[in-house]
Design a protein around this motif. Structure first.
Motif, PDB file in Angstrom:
ATOM      1  N   ALA A 107       0.843  -1.204   0.000  1.00 22.40           N
ATOM      2  CA  ALA A 107       0.000   0.000   0.000  1.00 22.40           C
ATOM      3  C   ALA A 107       0.876   1.251   0.000  1.00 22.40           C
ATOM      4  O   ALA A 107       1.850   1.343   0.756  1.00 22.40           O
ATOM      5  N   GLN A 108       0.533   2.150  -0.874  1.00 22.65           N
ATOM      6  CA  GLN A 108       1.262   3.405  -0.937  1.00 22.65           C
ATOM      7  C   GLN A 108       0.866   4.286   0.249  1.00 22.65           C
ATOM      8  O   GLN A 108      -0.303   4.371   0.614  1.00 22.65           O
ATOM      9  N   GLY A 134       2.449   9.347   4.936  1.00 24.28           N
ATOM     10  CA  GLY A 134       2.390   8.392   6.049  1.00 24.28           C
ATOM     11  C   GLY A 134       2.531   9.149   7.351  1.00 24.28           C
ATOM     12  O   GLY A 134       1.663   9.923   7.734  1.00 24.28           O
ATOM     13  N   SER A 135       3.648   8.915   8.028  1.00 26.26           N
ATOM     14  CA  SER A 135       3.927   9.656   9.266  1.00 26.26           C
ATOM     15  C   SER A 135       5.190  10.491   9.127  1.00 26.26           C
ATOM     16  O   SER A 135       5.717  10.984  10.133  1.00 26.26           O
TER      17      SER A 135
END
Length: 203
Positions: A107-108, A134-135
């Motif tokens: 998953a991107q 993401g983070s």
């Protein structure tokens, strides 16, 4: 006369001997032991019939050994195909299909853009925007910096050059804990405040 008497006497004696021989069992045995004349066989016929002596010998052997056990014909294995799940109607065995492995692509990470609040100081307003994948912070932009005077504009460029962009201190340290730009303390402090608020919103 004497010769006739001797002949009669010899004839009577031989007749007595014949009677005795016929009545005695030994004579019968002798008669049985005599060779028999083989039965003539017509040409083209099957094997000659066995003699009485051979029949008697076979009967004696059968009585001694007893009847031979009869063998029942073995049954051939059934050629019908099994009706299990591994065969089809044609009798051909199906090979189990290999399990399908579905490999999902990784998953991107979700990319988000988060904007901090406007922080005001004596030189003007400061507002910072971050791009998060993401983070992780991947980019930083200064939406607003003080530019009222030439001095303020110069200090703002110094702060923006050190903090902003994908190669600035913010992306490098992944936090708002960056060094204060000398001579632009007010702008640096306002920049950190707006940046920290944007990071808090992203989390």
């Amino acid at each position: 006369m004497r010769r006739a008497l001797l002949a009669i006497t010899g004839l009577a004696a031989s007749t007595s001997v014949l009677v005795v021989l016929k009545g005695s069992p030994g004579a019968t045995q002798v008669a049985q032991d005599l060779p028999r004349t083989p039965t003539p066989v017509a040409p083209g016929s099957a094997d000659p019939a066995p003699a009485e002596g051979e029949v008697a010998a076979e009967a004696s052997a059968a009585a001694t050994t007893g009847p031979r056990p009869s063998r029942s014909p073995s049954r051939a294995p059934s050629a019908r195909p099994s009706s299990g799940s591994g065969s089809d109607g044609g009798g051909q065995t199906r090979k189990p299909s290999a399990p399908r492995t579905t490999t999902k692509p990784p998953a991107q990470p979700t990319t988000r853009t988060v904007t901090g609040p406007v922080v005001e100081n004596e030189y003007g307003n400061v507002q910072v925007q971050i791009v998060v994948s993401g983070s992780r912070i991947v980019d930083v932009r200064a939406l607003e910096l003080p530019q009222e005077t030439a001095q303020s504009d110069q200090r703002s460029e110094q702060v923006n050059g050190r903090y902003s962009g994908s190669g600035g201190q913010v992306v490098e340290r992944q936090s708002a804990d960056v060094d204060t730009v000398s001579g632009a303390t007010a702008t640096s402090t306002s920049y950190k405040q707006s940046l920290q608020a944007a990071i808090d919103r992203a989390n």
